[in-house]
Structure formats: C-alpha cells, structure tokens
Write a protein that holds these residues in place. Structure first.
Motif, PDB file in Angstrom:
ATOM      1  N   ARG A 439      -6.397  54.682  22.450  1.00 62.53           N
ATOM      2  CA  ARG A 439      -7.412  54.553  21.393  1.00 62.53           C
ATOM      3  C   ARG A 439      -7.887  55.918  20.921  1.00 62.53           C
ATOM      4  N   SER A 440      -7.994  56.857  21.883  1.00 67.62           N
ATOM      5  CA  SER A 440      -8.504  58.182  21.515  1.00 67.62           C
ATOM      6  C   SER A 440      -7.571  58.881  20.531  1.00 67.62           C
ATOM      7  N   LYS A 441      -6.334  58.454  20.495  1.00 67.73           N
ATOM      8  CA  LYS A 441      -5.380  59.056  19.563  1.00 67.73           C
ATOM      9  C   LYS A 441      -5.407  58.336  18.215  1.00 67.73           C
ATOM     10  N   GLY A 442      -6.199  57.271  18.134  1.00 64.38           N
ATOM     11  CA  GLY A 442      -6.341  56.541  16.876  1.00 64.38           C
ATOM     12  C   GLY A 442      -5.047  55.897  16.405  1.00 64.38           C
ATOM     13  N   LEU A 443      -4.224  55.475  17.337  1.00 60.46           N
ATOM     14  CA  LEU A 443      -2.923  54.927  16.953  1.00 60.46           C
ATOM     15  C   LEU A 443      -3.008  53.429  16.679  1.00 60.46           C
ATOM     16  N   THR A 444      -2.255  52.984  15.687  1.00 58.29           N
ATOM     17  CA  THR A 444      -2.179  51.541  15.461  1.00 58.29           C
ATOM     18  C   THR A 444      -0.847  51.010  15.972  1.00 58.29           C
ATOM     19  N   GLN A 445       0.095  51.919  16.134  1.00 52.32           N
ATOM     20  CA  GLN A 445       1.339  51.493  16.784  1.00 52.32           C
ATOM     21  C   GLN A 445       1.966  52.640  17.571  1.00 52.32           C
ATOM     22  N   VAL A 446       2.722  52.274  18.586  1.00 48.37           N
ATOM     23  CA  VAL A 446       3.399  53.294  19.396  1.00 48.37           C
ATOM     24  C   VAL A 446       4.870  52.921  19.540  1.00 48.37           C
ATOM     25  N   MET A 447       5.676  53.912  19.757  1.00 48.06           N
ATOM     26  CA  MET A 447       7.088  53.661  20.030  1.00 48.06           C
ATOM     27  C   MET A 447       7.255  53.640  21.544  1.00 48.06           C
ATOM     28  N   LEU A 448       7.645  52.505  22.073  1.00 53.28           N
ATOM     29  CA  LEU A 448       7.922  52.437  23.511  1.00 53.28           C
ATOM     30  C   LEU A 448       9.368  52.870  23.712  1.00 53.28           C
ATOM     31  N   LEU A 449       9.530  53.987  24.375  1.00 58.90           N
ATOM     32  CA  LEU A 449      10.863  54.559  24.492  1.00 58.90           C
ATOM     33  C   LEU A 449      11.403  54.393  25.906  1.00 58.90           C
ATOM     34  N   GLY A 450      12.370  53.504  26.025  1.00 58.62           N
ATOM     35  CA  GLY A 450      12.996  53.324  27.344  1.00 58.62           C
ATOM     36  C   GLY A 450      14.288  54.114  27.406  1.00 58.62           C
ATOM     37  N   GLN A 451      15.126  53.822  28.393  1.00 58.65           N
ATOM     38  CA  GLN A 451      16.360  54.597  28.524  1.00 58.65           C
ATOM     39  C   GLN A 451      17.421  54.170  27.513  1.00 58.65           C
ATOM     40  N   LYS A 452      17.294  52.940  26.999  1.00 60.20           N
ATOM     41  CA  LYS A 452      18.286  52.476  26.032  1.00 60.20           C
ATOM     42  C   LYS A 452      17.822  52.770  24.609  1.00 60.20           C
ATOM     43  N   ASP A 453      16.718  52.150  24.224  1.00 61.16           N
ATOM     44  CA  ASP A 453      16.277  52.191  22.836  1.00 61.16           C
ATOM     45  C   ASP A 453      14.765  52.212  22.760  1.00 61.16           C
ATOM     46  N   GLY A 454      14.266  52.663  21.639  1.00 62.04           N
ATOM     47  CA  GLY A 454      12.831  52.597  21.418  1.00 62.04           C
ATOM     48  C   GLY A 454      12.468  51.321  20.677  1.00 62.04           C
ATOM     49  N   VAL A 455      11.323  50.786  20.993  1.00 60.26           N
ATOM     50  CA  VAL A 455      10.854  49.593  20.274  1.00 60.26           C
ATOM     51  C   VAL A 455       9.459  49.894  19.734  1.00 60.26           C
ATOM     52  N   MET A 456       9.266  49.675  18.432  1.00 59.04           N
ATOM     53  CA  MET A 456       7.956  49.913  17.841  1.00 59.04           C
ATOM     54  C   MET A 456       7.033  48.759  18.229  1.00 59.04           C
ATOM     55  N   CYS A 457       5.854  49.126  18.638  1.00 58.24           N
ATOM     56  CA  CYS A 457       4.972  48.116  19.208  1.00 58.24           C
ATOM     57  C   CYS A 457       3.571  48.316  18.635  1.00 58.24           C
ATOM     58  N   SER A 458       2.938  47.259  18.177  1.00 60.72           N
ATOM     59  CA  SER A 458       1.609  47.426  17.581  1.00 60.72           C
ATOM     60  C   SER A 458       0.549  47.528  18.668  1.00 60.72           C
ATOM     61  N   VAL A 459      -0.520  48.261  18.355  1.00 61.00           N
ATOM     62  CA  VAL A 459      -1.622  48.423  19.296  1.00 61.00           C
ATOM     63  C   VAL A 459      -2.803  47.595  18.796  1.00 61.00           C
ATOM     64  N   LEU A 460      -3.272  46.691  19.602  1.00 60.87           N
ATOM     65  CA  LEU A 460      -4.395  45.839  19.213  1.00 60.87           C
ATOM     66  C   LEU A 460      -5.634  46.299  19.974  1.00 60.87           C
ATOM     67  N   VAL A 461      -6.665  46.651  19.207  1.00 62.07           N
ATOM     68  CA  VAL A 461      -7.891  47.128  19.843  1.00 62.07           C
ATOM     69  C   VAL A 461      -9.016  46.136  19.573  1.00 62.07           C
ATOM     70  N   SER A 462      -9.699  45.721  20.611  1.00 58.68           N
ATOM     71  CA  SER A 462     -10.879  44.885  20.425  1.00 58.68           C
ATOM     72  C   SER A 462     -12.082  45.662  20.935  1.00 58.68           C
ATOM     73  N   VAL A 463     -12.945  46.088  20.002  1.00 55.75           N
ATOM     74  CA  VAL A 463     -14.108  46.891  20.388  1.00 55.75           C
ATOM     75  C   VAL A 463     -15.105  46.041  21.172  1.00 55.75           C
ATOM     76  N   THR A 464     -15.276  44.798  20.731  1.00 60.50           N
ATOM     77  CA  THR A 464     -16.283  43.949  21.384  1.00 60.50           C
ATOM     78  C   THR A 464     -15.900  43.648  22.825  1.00 60.50           C
ATOM     79  N   ARG A 465     -14.609  43.419  23.039  1.00 59.87           N
ATOM     80  CA  ARG A 465     -14.207  43.094  24.415  1.00 59.87           C
ATOM     81  C   ARG A 465     -13.770  44.335  25.185  1.00 59.87           C
ATOM     82  N   ASN A 466     -13.829  45.497  24.515  1.00 62.15           N
ATOM     83  CA  ASN A 466     -13.434  46.762  25.141  1.00 62.15           C
ATOM     84  C   ASN A 466     -12.031  46.661  25.748  1.00 62.15           C
TER      85      ASN A 466
END
Ligand code: ZN
Length: 519
Positions: A439-466
């Motif tokens: 969250r501190s990086k303000g990202l809405t999505q991250v690339m999960l990079l494994g040994q084979k391939d990267g997969v773009m993955c959305s970041v869901l932030v809920s402020v109320t539920r922290n």
C-alpha cells in the motif's frame, strides 16, 4: 598430566582426583580411586533404580511401561516428554492408505512470546509404529511428546518393544562386574573366583572341541541344554545389537517421514566419509544454505573483538523466511563423522544470523577450511546435515556459494504457507506488514514473477477493514504454477524503488532447494 579439549570426557572422569602436579606414582593410585568411585556411584544408582520408584505423572499405561523398565535417570527424561505433551495439539489428520499422518502443533515460549512449531507424525495402526519429523527417538532414543500425543489419540496402551531400548533397562545384568578389578570388595570375591574357574574350564574344553566340527556341534547343543536349565536367555546380545541398528538407520534419514515399519529390516549404515579427489563436482546440487568460509593468515593476529565477529554466520534470508514458522533458536549441525555442533540462531528473518557456535565449528576443522565449502542440508526441526568439501574451489564457484548479506539489496521477504482456500480461491489476503508495504507504494497492481512467467495481479485495498489482497490474477498465478495446499511461497519486494515486481519463490528459491547430499 595434561588433557586436550577433545578429550573433555577424561577431565570429567578424573575431576577431583588428579591435577597438573600429580606425579605418575600418585596417578596410579588415584586412577584406582576414580574407578572405585565410579563403580560406587553406579551401584548407588542401580540400588535406587531397583528399590525406589518415581511416581507416574499421568494415567498413561505407556508411562507405566517405562516406569517398570527404565532406570530412574532415563525415566525422568521420558516423563519430561509426557509433561510436555500438554503443549501439543493435533491440527490436522490425513489418511494415506492404512497410514495416518498427523500434523501436531507445539507451543513454545521464546523471548516472552508464544510461538508455534509444527511436526508431522506418521502412525501405522497395524504395527502401532509411529515416526515423528522431530526425530527425537532417532537421535536420543526417547519417544517424543508428539508421538506420545498421537499414541494417546489412537488408544495405544503399550508401545512396541522396539521403543523400549534395552540399554536403559534397569534389569540388564552387568557382566563386567565379574571381572576382577582393584576396587573390588571382598563380598564379591568368591563369586568372581567361581566365575574365573568356570571360564578357565570352558576355555580348556573349547580348545579341544574346536578341532572337530561334530565335537563343536555336540558341545554347542549340550551348552544350549545347560543354558535352558539355568534359565539363560540367549537372545540378550542380539536384542542389544538390534537397538543400535534402529538408531543408526534412522539417524541418517532425511525429512522423508515414512512410517518406521517401511524401513524396518533395512540396516542403513552411517555413510563412510570419503575424501573427494580433486575439485568438487561442479554439477553438484546446491543445498539449503550454502556458505563458504575463508580463513586468512591474518587471523592469527586478530584481536579478541575480531575473533568474536568471526563467530557470526550469515544465513540465507529466503531460507529463513520460508521456514520461519519452524526454525527455533538452537540448530544442530551433524557432520558425516557423526559430530554434532550446536549453534544459536537469532530468529530474525530480516537479518538472519548464527550468533553463537559458528566460530567454534571453524576451530574444529581449522587447517582445511581454507578453500573449502560446507553444504548444509536442512532435514527439518532445526537439524542440518553438513558436508564439508575440502579442496580447491574455483572463484566463480565460490562466489555462487557466498552469502554475505550484502548480496541482498534492501528487500523485504514475506512467506505464506498456502491453505486450501488460498490455493484454490480467487484472492490472497496479505499479512499486515506485507499489505502495508504494497500500500505504501500506492500500487493498484503488481507483477508476480515466478521462475516460469510473470502474472499481473490486481491489488485490492480495503481501508475500513485494514486489509490488502491480491485479487484478479491470483487464481491464474495459482493455476500457472500448479499451487496446492501446503506450498510455501516467499514474496520478495524491493524496498528501494516503486517496483511493481514481486518475485515469488515457490517452495524455496534456487538457492534454497532442498536436496539430499550425495556422499
Ligand atoms: Zn516429535
């Protein structure tokens, strides 16, 4: 007289009897006195084992079984495991054919905090044999608290005899007491004289009988008849040997937790330590924590302070993160020759270090540690099997082994052991610290990079539920890598830039892959 450190046992033996100014003549006398005192202590221990009984702490029949069989000192150790059973809880039970696999959680207090350690106990209801991943029985011959918990759960009333080692039985007759020694008292004298007279007669007969096969056979069968009438059990020595082979065989098992029944009958000997010729095999599989130690000539002039810093060992952070739920403060390193080194681990996943004992280990293999490397094979429960490869090591090879902490830029590591719903579900809830960093990086999505391939993955932030989650893309990542329940993922996030890359190591990164060491 002087003794070296290696033979500390001698120091303990002669403690209080000799000192540096003892003359040879005095030594001979004191040696007898030391032996006499040892024998006296043994007699006292025997007496208290045979004539007093420590009360059982539980209503378990297994505890009673050990109470009647073991000497007091050993029974105390067994009782400690019975007491510690109360900190253990069964977390999961799976059936694999006839075998049941239990996951046992144990609560331990470390630095005022409660931590959980997990162990796997495999139980075979047919033979009632059990095997625990903590390998206490294999190492110390004492059935561990986790196995005892499972045996209780399975309504086992008595443990199989192989778990009651004869070497600690208070009913073992000590035969060496029949041999005359300087400290022998007169009461035993007539018994010894008879024993010696009998032995002499047996030797005379054996000398003649061994000339012919028939005579030997006849003598043996006659002796067996006599043994029967005297009530001598001929299998005593056999069962003692069996005890030893059980211990020996398990000691070198890796984290393979097959039930013990499967490996019964196979006598696994300790690997023979053979010096490898020339440079080490370059295609050798890398192990959990690879380290290299360099000993420079300047060490001889090092100050005390420098020597202390020498005692620090650097631990691979991926390894520390992947096993953070399991690693405790004390690690045992077992080498091919059966020497165990105990080192202290600081339990810090950010700066994992061996803080104590590492320098001492260097002193044990001093001349050869220059230009050699040690491979560490983690076998579970804070135990490592180490192999020391002596001989030249090329520069590139050496660099690939070195872990010095500076190899890692400012990164954060988070590990997750996937639950069923996390591996199958559409999202992954992140731990608070991990979520906060993303969250501190303000990202809405991250690339999960494994040994084979990267997969773009959305970041869901809920402020109320922290809370922070990996949402869309997570399922795809799980499918791509075939993730399942129990897989351990280590996420590595670079703290320096606003990267959207999160490197994911599945069940260990290349440097933490666990392979058995071939010897
Ligand atoms: Zn155990």
């Amino acid at each position: 007289m002087s003794t070296t450190q290696r033979s500390e046992g001698m120091n303990a033996f002669f403690d209080g009897f000799i000192n540096s100014s003892t003359t040879l003549q005095q030594f001979v006398h004191q040696y007898d006195n030391a032996l006499r005192q040892k024998a006296q202590k043994e007699l006292e221990a025997d007496f208290s084992s045979m004539n007093t009984t420590l009360p059982c702490g539980s209503q378990s029949l297994i505890e009673r079984q050990y109470q009647t069989e073991y000497t007091q000192a050993k029974f105390v150790e067994v009782q400690n495991e019975f007491r510690s059973r109360m900190n253990c809880f069964i977390k999961n039970i799976t059936k694999e054919g006839t075998i049941t696999r239990y996951t046992v959680k144990e609560d331990v207090i470390w630095e005022g905090e409660c931590r959980s350690k997990f162990h796997v106990v495999v139980f075979d209801p047919v033979t009632t044999y059990s095997h625990c991943s903590c390998q206490l029985f294999e190492f110390r011959g004492i059935l561990c608290r986790h196995s005892l918990l499972v045996l209780g759960q399975e309504d086992v009333r008595n443990v199989p005899t192989k778990y009651v080692l004869r070497r600690w039985s208070k009913n073992v007759r000590r035969r060496h007491t029949l041999i005359k020694a300087s400290y022998t008292n007169n009461i035993e004298d007539s018994k010894m004289q008879r024993y010696q007279a009998l032995c002499k007669r047996f030797y005379d007969i054996a000398e003649v009988a061994c000339d012919s096969e028939t005579a030997s056979d006849n003598l043996l069968s006659d002796l067996n008849c006599i043994a029967k009438t005297l009530g001598v059990c001929t299998s005593t020595t056999l069962s003692m040997v069996n005890d030893a082979s059980h211990m020996d065989g398990r000691l070198h098992g890796n984290e393979d937790v097959r039930p013990s029944s499967e490996i019964d009958g196979i006598l696994v000997r300790s690997p023979v330590a053979v010096k490898r010729k020339g440079r080490p095999r370059t295609k050798r599989l890398q192990s959990t924590v690879e380290k290299i130690t360099k000993k420079k000539k300047s060490h001889a002039t090092k100050t005390k302070h420098a020597r202390n810093s020498n005692d620090i060992g650097y631990v691979d952070r991926h390894f520390a993160a992947a096993f953070q739920n399991e690693l405790g403060p004390t690690w045992s390193l077992l080498d091919n020759n059966g020497h165990t080194h105990v080192v202290t681990y600081n339990m810090d996943t950010v700066n994992p270090r061996i803080t104590n004992g590492w320098g001492q280990m260097r002193n044990i293999y001093p001349e050869r540690l220059n230009d050699s490397h040690i491979s560490f094979h983690y076998v579970g429960n804070n135990n490592f099997h180490i192999t020391i490869y002596f001989g030249a090591c090329s520069q590139e090879r050496r660099e690939s082994f070195i872990y010095d902490g500076t190899n890692y830029p400012d990164t954060s590591l988070f590990s997750v052991k996937l639950t069923k719903s996390q591996a199958r579900g559409s999202h992954l809830d992140l731990q608070i610290a991990f979520g906060n960093l993303i969250r501190s990086k303000g990202l809405t999505q991250v690339m999960l990079l494994g040994q084979k391939d990267g997969v773009m993955c959305s970041v869901l932030v809920s402020v109320t539920r922290n809370s922070t989650k990996f949402g869309k893309g997570w399922k795809e990542f799980c499918t791509e890598y075939g993730l399942k329940e129990g897989d351990v993922l280590v996420f590595e996030v670079n703290n320096l830039g606003n990267d959207i890359l999160v490197e994911v190591y599945i069940n260990g990164c290349p440097c933490t892959v666990i392979h058995p060491i071939s010897v």
